[in-house]
Design a protein around this motif. Structure first.
Motif, PDB file in Angstrom:
ATOM      1  N   VAL A   1     -10.786  -6.095  -3.732  1.00  0.00           N
ATOM      2  CA  VAL A   1      -9.546  -5.473  -4.206  1.00  0.00           C
ATOM      3  C   VAL A   1      -8.383  -6.453  -4.217  1.00  0.00           C
ATOM      4  CG1 VAL A   1      -7.900  -3.579  -3.753  1.00  0.00           C
ATOM      5  CG2 VAL A   1     -10.346  -3.188  -3.497  1.00  0.00           C
TER       6      VAL A   1
ATOM      7  N   LYS B   1      -6.337  -7.099  -7.229  1.00  0.00           N
ATOM      8  CA  LYS B   1      -5.466  -6.023  -7.720  1.00  0.00           C
ATOM      9  C   LYS B   1      -4.082  -6.086  -7.089  1.00  0.00           C
ATOM     10  CE  LYS B   1      -9.137  -4.083  -9.615  1.00  0.00           C
ATOM     11  NZ  LYS B   1      -9.415  -4.233 -11.028  1.00  0.00           N
TER      12      LYS B   1
ATOM     13  N   VAL C   1      -3.583  -6.662  -0.150  1.00  0.00           N
ATOM     14  CA  VAL C   1      -4.267  -5.609   0.598  1.00  0.00           C
ATOM     15  C   VAL C   1      -3.590  -5.426   1.956  1.00  0.00           C
ATOM     16  CG1 VAL C   1      -6.461  -4.896   1.631  1.00  0.00           C
ATOM     17  CG2 VAL C   1      -6.443  -6.070  -0.584  1.00  0.00           C
TER      18      VAL C   1
ATOM     19  N   VAL D   1      -7.692  -1.442   5.046  1.00  0.00           N
ATOM     20  CA  VAL D   1      -9.059  -1.156   4.630  1.00  0.00           C
ATOM     21  C   VAL D   1      -9.692  -0.286   5.702  1.00  0.00           C
ATOM     22  CG1 VAL D   1     -10.000  -3.294   5.620  1.00  0.00           C
ATOM     23  CG2 VAL D   1     -11.250  -2.138   3.817  1.00  0.00           C
TER      24      VAL D   1
ATOM     25  N   VAL E   1      -9.277   1.193   0.310  1.00  0.00           N
ATOM     26  CA  VAL E   1      -8.482  -0.026   0.400  1.00  0.00           C
ATOM     27  C   VAL E   1      -7.108   0.217  -0.205  1.00  0.00           C
ATOM     28  CG1 VAL E   1      -8.388  -2.484  -0.166  1.00  0.00           C
ATOM     29  CG2 VAL E   1     -10.611  -1.374   0.168  1.00  0.00           C
TER      30      VAL E   1
ATOM     31  N   THR F   1      -3.281  -1.195  -1.288  1.00  0.00           N
ATOM     32  CA  THR F   1      -2.556  -2.406  -1.666  1.00  0.00           C
ATOM     33  C   THR F   1      -1.063  -2.119  -1.610  1.00  0.00           C
ATOM     34  OG1 THR F   1      -2.558  -1.870  -4.017  1.00  0.00           O
ATOM     35  CG2 THR F   1      -4.406  -3.189  -3.192  1.00  0.00           C
TER      36      THR F   1
ATOM     37  N   SER G   1      -0.261  -1.811  -6.027  1.00  0.00           N
ATOM     38  CA  SER G   1      -1.127  -1.189  -7.037  1.00  0.00           C
ATOM     39  C   SER G   1      -1.867   0.045  -6.526  1.00  0.00           C
ATOM     40  CB  SER G   1      -2.120  -2.207  -7.600  1.00  0.00           C
ATOM     41  OG  SER G   1      -3.042  -2.605  -6.614  1.00  0.00           O
TER      42      SER G   1
ATOM     43  N   TRP H   1      -7.555   2.022  -3.667  1.00  0.00           N
ATOM     44  CA  TRP H   1      -8.801   1.737  -4.368  1.00  0.00           C
ATOM     45  C   TRP H   1      -9.963   2.116  -3.476  1.00  0.00           C
ATOM     46  CZ3 TRP H   1      -8.477  -0.367  -9.290  1.00  0.00           C
ATOM     47  CH2 TRP H   1      -7.198  -0.780  -9.677  1.00  0.00           C
ATOM     48  N   THR H   2     -11.098   2.402  -4.070  1.00  0.00           N
ATOM     49  CA  THR H   2     -12.313   2.624  -3.290  1.00  0.00           C
ATOM     50  C   THR H   2     -13.338   1.566  -3.686  1.00  0.00           C
ATOM     51  OG1 THR H   2     -13.234   4.180  -4.901  1.00  0.00           O
ATOM     52  CG2 THR H   2     -11.967   5.121  -3.075  1.00  0.00           C
ATOM     53  N   VAL H   3     -14.087   1.121  -2.695  1.00  0.00           N
ATOM     54  CA  VAL H   3     -15.157   0.153  -2.922  1.00  0.00           C
ATOM     55  C   VAL H   3     -16.429   0.761  -2.342  1.00  0.00           C
ATOM     56  CG1 VAL H   3     -15.990  -2.187  -2.489  1.00  0.00           C
ATOM     57  CG2 VAL H   3     -13.522  -1.771  -2.730  1.00  0.00           C
TER      58      VAL H   3
ATOM     59  N   VAL I   1     -15.818  -1.167  -7.599  1.00  0.00           N
ATOM     60  CA  VAL I   1     -14.412  -0.910  -7.293  1.00  0.00           C
ATOM     61  C   VAL I   1     -13.860   0.123  -8.287  1.00  0.00           C
ATOM     62  CG1 VAL I   1     -12.103  -1.929  -7.138  1.00  0.00           C
ATOM     63  CG2 VAL I   1     -14.100  -3.245  -6.423  1.00  0.00           C
TER      64      VAL I   1
ATOM     65  N   GLN J   1     -10.230   2.770  -8.932  1.00  0.00           N
ATOM     66  CA  GLN J   1      -8.912   3.176  -8.456  1.00  0.00           C
ATOM     67  C   GLN J   1      -9.011   4.580  -7.885  1.00  0.00           C
ATOM     68  OE1 GLN J   1      -5.664   2.659 -11.198  1.00  0.00           O
ATOM     69  NE2 GLN J   1      -4.248   2.510  -9.491  1.00  0.00           N
TER      70      GLN J   1
END
Length: 196
Positions: free
Chosen positions: A151, A154, A157, A160, A173, A175, A178, A181-183, A190, A192
């Protein structure tokens, strides 16, 4: 003819580099037919668009959260299940990294704002969430550091954390600019997080 071309390309590259830019001379490898060859000069900005995955990985490892996770795990070996930057109080700017050791003991490791020094670690008691996270990670291939790295392109970070609600094991995750986000902890995909 080949030697003249090679010398011209090197001289052009050196001249551009001396002028404050970085250059790379490219030539075609076709057999010499006697026709004049041309050199194409690539600026540093153009060359940067050819960044490989390994290059991206190296850049992302230099992020504050990546360094904080590395410092915490060097101090307290185990599995990092969460890391976040404190944003208020006397600990503002420091990183709190939750680590579960192989025997299931949970620790919170505090890392300096510049992510280089462990300021302390304490054992957590009475909460089984981190141990449950460790169990959820069995069979996955993406750890906290890799999720943060994925991430980092993007934005910066700041947090997490493992999220195993809803049957899918994924890293949440955050930021700075931005959003969230998910991973996917199994595939590394990845996406959003539009719920935040």
């Amino acid at each position: 003819m080949k030697r003249t071309f090679a010398v011209a390309a090197v001289v052009t590259s050196l001249a551009l580099a001396a002028a404050g830019g970085t250059a790379l001379a490219l030539a075609d490898d076709e057999p010499d037919t006697g026709a004049a060859r041309t050199a194409r000069t690539v600026t540093a900005a153009e060359a940067d668009t050819t960044t490989t995955k390994a290059d991206t990985t190296d850049k992302a490892d230099a992020t504050d959260i990546g360094k904080a996770l590395a410092a915490a795990l060097a101090h307290t070996p185990g599995t990092a299940v969460a890391a976040d930057r404190e944003d208020d109080g006397r600990d503002a700017g420091t990183w709190e990294v939750d680590v579960v050791t192989a025997d299931g003991t949970e620790y919170t490791v505090t890392v300096s704002p510049d992510s280089t020094e462990v300021l302390g670690a304490h054992r957590d008691g009475g909460d089984d969430d981190d141990r449950e996270d460790l169990a959820a990670l069995k069979g996955t291939s993406v750890d906290a550091r890799e999720a943060a790295r994925a991430v980092a392109v993007k934005g910066t970070v700041t947090d997490v954390e493992l999220d195993d609600d809803g049957g899918t094991v994924a890293w949440s995750v955050e930021t700075a600019k931005s959003g969230a986000w998910t991973v996917d902890a199994r595939t590394g995909e990845v996406a959003q997080d539009l719920d935040d």
